[in-house]
Write a protein that holds these residues in place. Structure first.
Motif, PDB file in Angstrom:
ATOM      1  N   VAL A   1       0.865  -1.184   0.000  1.00 63.97           N
ATOM      2  CA  VAL A   1       0.000   0.000   0.000  1.00 63.97           C
ATOM      3  C   VAL A   1       0.900   1.232   0.000  1.00 63.97           C
ATOM      4  CG1 VAL A   1      -1.799   1.253   1.246  1.00 63.97           C
ATOM      5  CG2 VAL A   1      -1.769  -1.263   1.285  1.00 63.97           C
ATOM      6  N   VAL A   2       0.700   2.125  -0.948  1.00 61.71           N
ATOM      7  CA  VAL A   2       1.586   3.275  -1.145  1.00 61.71           C
ATOM      8  C   VAL A   2       0.785   4.566  -1.183  1.00 61.71           C
ATOM      9  CG1 VAL A   2       3.233   4.388  -2.724  1.00 61.71           C
ATOM     10  CG2 VAL A   2       3.294   1.910  -2.406  1.00 61.71           C
ATOM     11  N   ASN A   3       1.201   5.568  -0.398  1.00 62.85           N
ATOM     12  CA  ASN A   3       0.633   6.910  -0.506  1.00 62.85           C
ATOM     13  C   ASN A   3       1.419   7.656  -1.584  1.00 62.85           C
ATOM     14  OD1 ASN A   3       0.325   9.864  -0.004  1.00 62.85           O
ATOM     15  ND2 ASN A   3      -1.067   9.127   1.577  1.00 62.85           N
ATOM     16  N   ALA A   4       0.737   8.082  -2.646  1.00 61.15           N
ATOM     17  CA  ALA A   4       1.429   8.674  -3.796  1.00 61.15           C
ATOM     18  C   ALA A   4       0.913  10.060  -4.150  1.00 61.15           C
ATOM     19  CB  ALA A   4       1.308   7.745  -5.003  1.00 61.15           C
ATOM     20  N   GLU A   5       0.369  10.796  -3.189  1.00 59.98           N
ATOM     21  CA  GLU A   5      -0.311  12.051  -3.507  1.00 59.98           C
ATOM     22  C   GLU A   5       0.630  13.174  -3.942  1.00 59.98           C
ATOM     23  OE1 GLU A   5      -2.181  14.335  -0.563  1.00 59.98           O
ATOM     24  OE2 GLU A   5      -0.293  14.700   0.448  1.00 59.98           O
ATOM     25  N   ASN A   6       1.946  12.992  -3.766  1.00 57.91           N
ATOM     26  CA  ASN A   6       2.896  14.030  -4.175  1.00 57.91           C
ATOM     27  C   ASN A   6       3.781  13.598  -5.347  1.00 57.91           C
ATOM     28  OD1 ASN A   6       2.454  16.196  -2.222  1.00 57.91           O
ATOM     29  ND2 ASN A   6       3.218  14.764  -0.697  1.00 57.91           N
ATOM     30  N   CYS A   7       3.416  12.534  -6.046  1.00 58.51           N
ATOM     31  CA  CYS A   7       4.340  12.003  -7.054  1.00 58.51           C
ATOM     32  C   CYS A   7       4.309  12.763  -8.369  1.00 58.51           C
ATOM     33  CB  CYS A   7       4.075  10.525  -7.285  1.00 58.51           C
ATOM     34  SG  CYS A   7       2.518  10.155  -8.111  1.00 58.51           S
ATOM     35  N   ALA A   8       3.380  13.702  -8.542  1.00 61.25           N
ATOM     36  CA  ALA A   8       3.292  14.433  -9.810  1.00 61.25           C
ATOM     37  C   ALA A   8       4.360  15.511  -9.943  1.00 61.25           C
ATOM     38  CB  ALA A   8       1.915  15.066  -9.951  1.00 61.25           C
ATOM     39  N   ILE A   9       4.979  15.894  -8.851  1.00 59.61           N
ATOM     40  CA  ILE A   9       5.904  17.033  -8.873  1.00 59.61           C
ATOM     41  C   ILE A   9       7.172  16.666  -9.643  1.00 59.61           C
ATOM     42  CG2 ILE A   9       7.203  18.664  -7.458  1.00 59.61           C
ATOM     43  CD1 ILE A   9       5.230  17.834  -5.186  1.00 59.61           C
ATOM     44  N   THR A  10       7.516  17.491 -10.619  1.00 57.87           N
ATOM     45  CA  THR A  10       8.677  17.190 -11.460  1.00 57.87           C
ATOM     46  C   THR A  10       9.798  18.203 -11.316  1.00 57.87           C
ATOM     47  OG1 THR A  10       7.675  18.393 -13.302  1.00 57.87           O
ATOM     48  CG2 THR A  10       7.283  16.021 -13.188  1.00 57.87           C
ATOM     49  N   GLY A  11       9.622  19.221 -10.533  1.00 61.32           N
ATOM     50  CA  GLY A  11      10.625  20.273 -10.420  1.00 61.32           C
ATOM     51  C   GLY A  11       9.921  21.582 -10.192  1.00 61.32           C
ATOM     52  N   PRO A  12      10.349  22.676 -10.845  1.00 63.61           N
ATOM     53  CA  PRO A  12       9.675  23.953 -10.642  1.00 63.61           C
ATOM     54  C   PRO A  12       8.265  23.947 -11.233  1.00 63.61           C
ATOM     55  CG  PRO A  12      11.864  24.245 -11.596  1.00 63.61           C
ATOM     56  CD  PRO A  12      11.521  22.795 -11.720  1.00 63.61           C
ATOM     57  N   LEU A  13       7.278  23.714 -10.385  1.00 65.40           N
ATOM     58  CA  LEU A  13       5.890  23.685 -10.834  1.00 65.40           C
ATOM     59  C   LEU A  13       5.019  24.453  -9.850  1.00 65.40           C
ATOM     60  CD1 LEU A  13       5.362  19.975 -11.939  1.00 65.40           C
ATOM     61  CD2 LEU A  13       5.287  21.970 -13.408  1.00 65.40           C
ATOM     62  N   PRO A  14       3.909  25.019 -10.310  1.00 72.70           N
ATOM     63  CA  PRO A  14       2.954  25.642  -9.382  1.00 72.70           C
ATOM     64  C   PRO A  14       2.220  24.577  -8.588  1.00 72.70           C
ATOM     65  CG  PRO A  14       2.089  25.645 -11.606  1.00 72.70           C
ATOM     66  CD  PRO A  14       3.498  25.144 -11.702  1.00 72.70           C
ATOM     67  N   MET A  15       1.287  25.001  -7.739  1.00 69.68           N
ATOM     68  CA  MET A  15       0.591  24.067  -6.865  1.00 69.68           C
ATOM     69  C   MET A  15      -0.154  22.982  -7.638  1.00 69.68           C
ATOM     70  SD  MET A  15       1.112  24.413  -3.691  1.00 69.68           S
ATOM     71  CE  MET A  15      -0.252  23.458  -3.048  1.00 69.68           C
ATOM     72  N   ASP A  16      -0.559  23.260  -8.889  1.00 67.79           N
ATOM     73  CA  ASP A  16      -1.278  22.216  -9.612  1.00 67.79           C
ATOM     74  C   ASP A  16      -0.335  21.113 -10.076  1.00 67.79           C
ATOM     75  OD1 ASP A  16       0.016  23.397 -11.733  1.00 67.79           O
ATOM     76  OD2 ASP A  16      -1.790  24.050 -12.771  1.00 67.79           O
ATOM     77  N   GLY A  17       0.944  21.227  -9.742  1.00 66.30           N
ATOM     78  CA  GLY A  17       1.878  20.145 -10.005  1.00 66.30           C
ATOM     79  C   GLY A  17       1.862  19.078  -8.940  1.00 66.30           C
ATOM     80  N   PHE A  18       1.127  19.295  -7.828  1.00 63.24           N
ATOM     81  CA  PHE A  18       0.987  18.259  -6.817  1.00 63.24           C
ATOM     82  C   PHE A  18      -0.033  17.226  -7.296  1.00 63.24           C
ATOM     83  CE2 PHE A  18       2.897  21.719  -4.580  1.00 63.24           C
ATOM     84  CZ  PHE A  18       3.625  21.165  -3.540  1.00 63.24           C
TER      85      PHE A  18
ATOM     86  N   PRO B   1       9.390  32.021  -6.666  1.00 66.58           N
ATOM     87  CA  PRO B   1       9.357  31.066  -7.788  1.00 66.58           C
ATOM     88  C   PRO B   1       8.615  29.795  -7.376  1.00 66.58           C
ATOM     89  CG  PRO B   1      11.563  31.954  -7.463  1.00 66.58           C
ATOM     90  CD  PRO B   1      10.753  32.393  -6.282  1.00 66.58           C
ATOM     91  N   PRO B   2       8.164  28.997  -8.331  1.00 62.30           N
ATOM     92  CA  PRO B   2       7.395  27.794  -7.999  1.00 62.30           C
ATOM     93  C   PRO B   2       8.154  26.823  -7.095  1.00 62.30           C
ATOM     94  CG  PRO B   2       7.210  28.298 -10.329  1.00 62.30           C
ATOM     95  CD  PRO B   2       8.269  29.211  -9.781  1.00 62.30           C
ATOM     96  N   TYR B   3       7.395  25.925  -6.444  1.00 64.55           N
ATOM     97  CA  TYR B   3       7.979  24.901  -5.583  1.00 64.55           C
ATOM     98  C   TYR B   3       8.990  24.063  -6.366  1.00 64.55           C
ATOM     99  CZ  TYR B   3       4.420  25.633  -1.961  1.00 64.55           C
ATOM    100  OH  TYR B   3       3.639  26.166  -0.983  1.00 64.55           O
ATOM    101  N   GLU B   4      10.053  23.651  -5.685  1.00 67.67           N
ATOM    102  CA  GLU B   4      11.022  22.754  -6.287  1.00 67.67           C
ATOM    103  C   GLU B   4      11.277  21.574  -5.368  1.00 67.67           C
ATOM    104  OE1 GLU B   4      14.545  24.127  -8.153  1.00 67.67           O
ATOM    105  OE2 GLU B   4      13.785  26.151  -8.434  1.00 67.67           O
ATOM    106  N   LEU B   5      11.633  20.446  -5.980  1.00 60.18           N
ATOM    107  CA  LEU B   5      12.009  19.283  -5.200  1.00 60.18           C
ATOM    108  C   LEU B   5      13.362  19.495  -4.545  1.00 60.18           C
ATOM    109  CD1 LEU B   5      10.995  16.443  -7.677  1.00 60.18           C
ATOM    110  CD2 LEU B   5       9.870  17.009  -5.528  1.00 60.18           C
ATOM    111  N   ALA B   6      13.578  18.792  -3.454  1.00 55.82           N
ATOM    112  CA  ALA B   6      14.890  18.798  -2.822  1.00 55.82           C
ATOM    113  C   ALA B   6      15.872  18.018  -3.686  1.00 55.82           C
ATOM    114  CB  ALA B   6      14.807  18.163  -1.435  1.00 55.82           C
ATOM    115  N   THR B   7      17.131  18.172  -3.346  1.00 55.33           N
ATOM    116  CA  THR B   7      18.172  17.365  -3.973  1.00 55.33           C
ATOM    117  C   THR B   7      18.601  16.298  -2.958  1.00 55.33           C
ATOM    118  OG1 THR B   7      19.824  18.924  -3.171  1.00 55.33           O
ATOM    119  CG2 THR B   7      18.968  19.272  -5.398  1.00 55.33           C
TER     120      THR B   7
END
Length: 272
Positions: A39-56, A241-247
């Motif tokens: 069972v996996v929670n995947a609600e944040n997997c759409a984020i690819t880098g600098p994206l607005p909130m609709d990238g979640f 600037p839009p949200y970014e993923l960590a490194t």
């Protein structure tokens, strides 16, 4: 009730790279731990880098990848209704969203069956969880929602609840209130894994936070914290600037739950 089983519960997957990383490792983890269900929670997997909130949210591509790798059920949270593919994603029978919202799209629970093993997975959203970017209505209180669900739905086999919320006290109280009535309550949403797994007196397993599955850089939550810092300071973070993923290296936030034939948890093991 159900035959004994072992279930892997995985916390919030952050970004498509983390989804691919998890998918690549799942067959080995499944074989090594003798898993019956994943069972996996995947609600944040759409984020690819600098994206607005609709990238979640989730994407069809990431969901397909996880399902092909052997994931049996995918849960969500406050971002279940975000992302570019929300309608397509919520149409998947293996994807569930919080049950305690008045929303026609998607389903809030899923029953998995194989042979004499049965697991019912329920997704719930606490009002304490951040609702920024969320297009669904405010969630109904978790306790009254649960009692209504018990009264109206068949919940066969062992029951696993993914409770998506901020407060460990609320999660602990909810687990204690359900001790002996469900197999396990696992917390998601805050991303930083809690060390201890608890087996309550009547057999319910409880973990306050599964933890994030994603990049460990910055604060460990999977994101560059600049927006959260600005919000804390009372600054207008919408001008940033839009949200970014960590490194940084990728990490797995997960536990293996051993459940006996009475639907009680007998062992909780952190899986790193």
């Amino acid at each position: 009730m159900t035959a004994a089983m072992t279930v892997l519960a995985v916390g919030d997957v952050v970004g498509p790279e983390a989804a691919a990383w998890l998918a690549d490792r799942l067959p080995h983890i499944r074989e090594k731990l003798g898993l019956d269900w994943v069972v996996v929670n995947a609600e944040n997997c759409a984020i690819t880098g600098p994206l607005p909130m609709d990238g979640f949210g989730m994407t069809v591509e990431a969901v397909d990848l996880l399902l092909e790798a052997g994931v049996d059920a995918i849960t969500g949270g406050n971002h279940s209704w975000d992302g570019p593919d929300v309608d397509k994603v919520l149409a998947y029978p293996q994807v569930i969203r919080p049950v305690n919202l008045d929303e026609d799209r998607g389903q809030g629970l899923l029953t998995l069956r194989y042979g004499d093993k049965t697991l019912t997975v329920v997704n719930m959203l606490s009002p304490t969880a951040s609702l920024s970017g969320m297009t669904a209505p405010q969630p109904r209180p978790i306790w009254s929602s649960w009692t209504e669900l018990e009264a109206s739905e068949e919940l066969p086999g062992a029951i696993l609840i993914d409770l998506h919320g901020e407060s460990p006290w609320e999660k602990a109280s909810f687990a204690a209130a359900l001790d002996g009535r469900v197999a396990a309550v696992v917390g998601t949403h805050t991303h930083d894994a809690t060390l201890r797994g608890h087996i309550l007196p009547d057999g319910t397993g409880y973990v306050a936070e599964l933890g994030m599955t994603g990049p460990l850089g910055f604060t460990g939550g999977g994101f560059d914290p600049v927006h959260f810092v600005a919000k804390l300071r009372g600054e207008d973070f919408t001008k940033l600037p839009p949200y970014e993923l960590a490194t940084g290296p990728l990490a797995l936030g997960a536990v293996a739950l051993e459940i006996d034939d009475h639907g009680s948890v007998t062992k909780i093991t952190r899986v790193h």
